[in-house]
Design an enzyme around this catalytic site. Structure first.
Site, PDB file in Angstrom:
ATOM      1  N   SER A 233     -29.077  -0.475   4.927  1.00 21.58           N
ATOM      2  CA  SER A 233     -27.651  -0.908   4.849  1.00 21.58           C
ATOM      3  C   SER A 233     -26.804  -0.102   5.557  1.00 21.58           C
ATOM      4  O   SER A 233     -27.973   0.946   6.564  1.00 21.58           O
ATOM      5  CB  SER A 233     -27.115  -0.223   3.323  1.00 21.58           C
ATOM      6  OG  SER A 233     -26.030  -0.240   3.628  1.00 21.58           O
TER       7      SER A 233
ATOM      8  N   TYR B 263     -27.470   8.062  -1.735  1.00 16.93           N
ATOM      9  CA  TYR B 263     -27.402   6.616  -1.639  1.00 16.93           C
ATOM     10  C   TYR B 263     -27.201   6.637  -0.090  1.00 16.93           C
ATOM     11  O   TYR B 263     -28.878   5.965   0.345  1.00 16.93           O
ATOM     12  CB  TYR B 263     -26.197   5.881  -1.915  1.00 16.93           C
ATOM     13  CG  TYR B 263     -26.479   4.634  -1.534  1.00 16.93           C
ATOM     14  CD1 TYR B 263     -27.556   3.128  -2.190  1.00 16.93           C
ATOM     15  CD2 TYR B 263     -25.325   3.581  -0.437  1.00 16.93           C
ATOM     16  CE1 TYR B 263     -27.696   1.864  -2.086  1.00 16.93           C
ATOM     17  CE2 TYR B 263     -25.632   2.736  -0.432  1.00 16.93           C
ATOM     18  CZ  TYR B 263     -27.252   1.118  -0.638  1.00 16.93           C
ATOM     19  OH  TYR B 263     -26.959   0.519  -0.714  1.00 16.93           O
TER      20      TYR B 263
ATOM     21  N   LYS C  57     -31.580   5.615   2.277  1.00 17.27           N
ATOM     22  CA  LYS C  57     -31.863   3.964   2.654  1.00 17.27           C
ATOM     23  C   LYS C  57     -32.649   4.031   3.853  1.00 17.27           C
ATOM     24  O   LYS C  57     -33.399   3.996   4.811  1.00 17.27           O
ATOM     25  CB  LYS C  57     -30.774   3.184   2.642  1.00 17.27           C
ATOM     26  CG  LYS C  57     -30.475   2.533   2.036  1.00 17.27           C
ATOM     27  CD  LYS C  57     -31.418   1.394   1.210  1.00 17.27           C
ATOM     28  CE  LYS C  57     -30.552   0.784  -0.065  1.00 17.27           C
ATOM     29  NZ  LYS C  57     -31.882   0.121  -1.017  1.00 17.27           N
TER      30      LYS C  57
END
Ligand code: NAD
Ligand code: UD1
Length: 351
Positions: A124, A149, A153
């Protein structure tokens, strides 16, 4: 030979299945259904007009993964499975590290055991944190992420890099998605968030179909052309096509480890109010909004430099903001409750 698609029942995964099928690839879907209904797969079957193979399981369950590798011949993996709600990750970080990081470790271990050494990973733009400028290039600094989050990644990207150094046969392609939106042009598949949507586009779609009253615009005082946040929205079908190109690239002579991380965006930034205007045009519905305070953790501007993906993967986005809004509205108005009412009905949807 098959591609294993973890998280293939979800929003981006399900759209990617269609483009993989169009390109002649076969695949096995592995998903624990924690954030997707099987109805999304029924819809895929209708569109591609064939049955697909689905195995329900969790990527943290090594034995379940091994069974899939034992039962099917798999030569590569597209790894979508993961939890993605930023706010939830702040409240429950361990759940995110366990699901996303531990889950990916289990998957990579099983892949190594079965000599399956090609993976495409869903990363992302969040790994860039608050970038110094936009357009963002792939060599901009990563790691200064603003939430758990985003850190999952970043950590998974680092794990993949280390693994590829340790095992020269292991090849990974990391795709850093910008803001995926829109829906399949059939109007039968799209994004189906649980509860109140956190992201802009699903929230606007629910206003357009009368499920929500007005949009809270988070901040009107950013240094952007109209004061609202600017992002790089990308049509989910363009994003799906990037995965086909990534899989092609992994098996090609051109593959090189030095060129294996790509921004997947359009290169165009649109503000929140630009999106509202485009949605009004596409849907012919009113989208009332109120500008309120900024959302914690948001940044002013974030859009990609997509040139590298064009140069190396031969991929570029072709769908416009009008296509994104039109397809999103078509999906939402045909399916105001997403896939849910159909699940209760045992999927007895009539086309
Ligand atoms: P999604 O939630 O619709 O799909 C993810 C799928 O993974 C779901 O079907 C879910 O049931 C499954 N899953 C989750 N944990 C699992 C586990 N432990 N084992 C097996 N299956 C599991 O999300 P999406 O929007 O399709 O996103 C796909 C990937 O792309 C995710 O990794 C996400 O972080 C990443 N991503 C998404 C966006 C976005 O805006 N949608 C942006 C950047 C990156
Ligand atoms: C968010 C996540 C990001 C994740 C991405 C895709 C944060 C801080 N970032 O990105 O990590 O990869 O989703 O899942 O959560 N907006 C409103 N009102 C709303 C919703 C959004 O004004 O109700 C604005 C936001 O302030 C932002 C833009 O719309 O300017 C896009 O927001 P959103 O769709 O949530 O995506 P990001 O914040 O870019």
């Amino acid at each position: 030979m098959n591609i294993l698609i973890t998280g293939g029942a979800g929003y981006i995964g399900s759209h990617t299945l269609i483009e993989l099928d169009n390109a002649g690839y076969s695949f096995i879907i592995f998903d624990n259904l924690s954030n997707a209904p099987t109805e999304s797969l029924n819809r895929v079957e209708k569109i591609i007009n064939k049955s697909i193979i689905f195995e329900q399981g969790d990527i943290r369950d090594a034995q379940a993964l091994k069974n899939v590798f034992l039962n099917y011949s798999i030569n590569s993996v597209i790894h979508f499975a993961g939890l993605k709600a930023v706010g939830e990750s702040v409240a429950q970080p361990l759940k995110y590290y366990d699901n996303n990081v531990v889950g990916t470790l289990r998957l990579l271990e099983v892949m190594q055991e079965f000599h399956c050494k090609k993976i495409v990973f869903s990363s992302s733009a969040t790994v860039y944190g608050d970038p110094e400028s936009s357009p963002i290039k792939e060599d901009f600094p990563t790691g200064a992420t603003t939430n758990p989050y985003g850190r999952t990644k970043y950590i998974i990207e680092e794990i993949l890099k280390d693994l590829c150094v340790s095992d020269p046969e292991f090849k990974s392609v990391i795709l850093r998605y910008f803001n995926p939106v829109g829906a399949h042009e059939s109007g039968t598949m799209g994004e189906d968030p649980n509860g109140i949507p956190n992201n802009l586009m699903p929230f606007i779609s629910q206003i357009a179909v009368g499920k929500r009253e007005y949009l809270k615009v988070f901040g009107g005082d950013y240094a952007t052309h109209d004061g609202t946040g600017v992002r790089d929205y990308i049509h989910v079908v363009d994003l799906a096509l990037a995965h086909v190109k990534a899989i092609d690239y992994l098996s090609s002579e051109q593959f090189s480890r030095e060129h294996s991380i790509f921004n997947i965006g359009t290169g165009q930034g649109y503000s929140v109010l630009d999106m509202v205007k485009a949605y009004v045009k596409a849907s012919d519905k009113k989208i009332p909004y109120k500008i309120i305070e900024r959302r914690a953790g948001d940044i002013a501007t974030c859009f990609a430099c997509p040139n590298y993906a064009k140069e190396i993967l031969d991929w570029e986005a072709t769908r416009t903001i009008d296509d994104m809004c039109k397809d999103s509205y078509q999906w939402q108005s045909n399916n105001p409750d997403g896939y849910k009412n159909l699940q209760e009905n045992n999927g007895s949807f009539k086309f």
